[in-house]
Write a protein that holds these residues in place. Structure first.
Motif, PDB file in Angstrom:
ATOM      1  N   GLN A   1       1.324  -1.257   0.182  1.00 57.33           N
ATOM      2  CA  GLN A   1       0.060  -0.495  -0.061  1.00 57.33           C
ATOM      3  C   GLN A   1       1.016   1.122   0.214  1.00 57.33           C
ATOM      4  N   LEU A   2       1.612   0.676   1.023  1.00 55.51           N
ATOM      5  CA  LEU A   2       2.703   2.579   0.935  1.00 55.51           C
ATOM      6  C   LEU A   2       3.897   2.948  -0.357  1.00 55.51           C
ATOM      7  N   THR A   3       3.461   1.965  -1.228  1.00 54.69           N
ATOM      8  CA  THR A   3       4.897   1.882  -2.473  1.00 54.69           C
ATOM      9  C   THR A   3       3.539   2.307  -2.953  1.00 54.69           C
ATOM     10  N   ARG A   4       2.870   1.806  -3.417  1.00 54.31           N
ATOM     11  CA  ARG A   4       1.480   1.568  -4.562  1.00 54.31           C
ATOM     12  C   ARG A   4       1.253   3.668  -4.199  1.00 54.31           C
ATOM     13  N   GLU A   5       1.179   3.766  -3.245  1.00 50.75           N
ATOM     14  CA  GLU A   5       1.297   5.765  -2.888  1.00 50.75           C
ATOM     15  C   GLU A   5       3.074   6.856  -2.978  1.00 50.75           C
ATOM     16  N   GLY A   6       3.383   6.207  -3.330  1.00 44.78           N
ATOM     17  CA  GLY A   6       5.381   6.115  -3.800  1.00 44.78           C
ATOM     18  C   GLY A   6       6.388   6.461  -2.854  1.00 44.78           C
ATOM     19  N   PHE A   7       6.034   5.986  -1.639  1.00 50.27           N
ATOM     20  CA  PHE A   7       6.821   5.855  -0.376  1.00 50.27           C
ATOM     21  C   PHE A   7       8.205   5.018  -0.783  1.00 50.27           C
ATOM     22  N   ILE A   8       9.581   5.351  -0.317  1.00 53.44           N
ATOM     23  CA  ILE A   8      10.347   4.036  -0.284  1.00 53.44           C
ATOM     24  C   ILE A   8      10.430   3.620   1.086  1.00 53.44           C
ATOM     25  N   ILE A   9      10.649   2.090   1.302  1.00 52.45           N
ATOM     26  CA  ILE A   9      10.576   1.528   1.537  1.00 52.45           C
ATOM     27  C   ILE A   9      11.245   0.217   2.565  1.00 52.45           C
ATOM     28  N   LEU A  10      12.872   1.517   3.505  1.00 50.16           N
ATOM     29  CA  LEU A  10      14.073   0.457   4.047  1.00 50.16           C
ATOM     30  C   LEU A  10      13.279   0.002   5.188  1.00 50.16           C
TER      31      LEU A  10
END
Length: 109
Positions: free
Chosen positions: A78-87
């Motif tokens: 969900q968060l990557t769909r919203e454009g966030f980069i997750i490390l």
């Protein structure tokens, strides 16, 4: 933020792991050139560390929050769909090889 989520954020902040404390010392007060927030809440999720300017989320996996659980997977999707980069890092990585962790974070910044 709803009351239930607010209480959860407070509880998590008070019970930080050693790895969270170590990483927070490196991320707070713009030490990496960008502002990070600790235990930041989104409408449905709480993330360990969040950099608003770069839309980067740093998560820590430990024994309690199993790596790549179904919840984590759905939240990350969900968060990557919203454009966030997750490390995502483990407690062990942070405690044993902080420099490599910080290098990866700086590369994304």
């Amino acid at each position: 933020m709803n009351t239930k989520l607010k209480h959860l954020v407070r509880k998590i902040r008070k019970n930080s792991t050693a790895a969270e404390n170590i990483l927070w010392k490196e991320l707070r007060n713009k030490r990496q050139g960008s502002t990070f927030r600790k235990q930041h809440s989104f409408p449905s999720y709480v993330v360990a560390f969040y950099c608003y300017e770069k839309r980067i989320i740093v998560e820590i996996d430990d024994q309690i929050r199993t790596p790549r659980s179904l919840y984590n997977h759905a939240r990350e999707k969900q968060l990557t769909r919203e454009g966030f980069i997750i490390l995502r890092f483990t407690n062990v990585e942070i405690c044993r090889d902080l420099e490599s962790v910080m290098k990866k974070i700086r590369e994304k910044l």
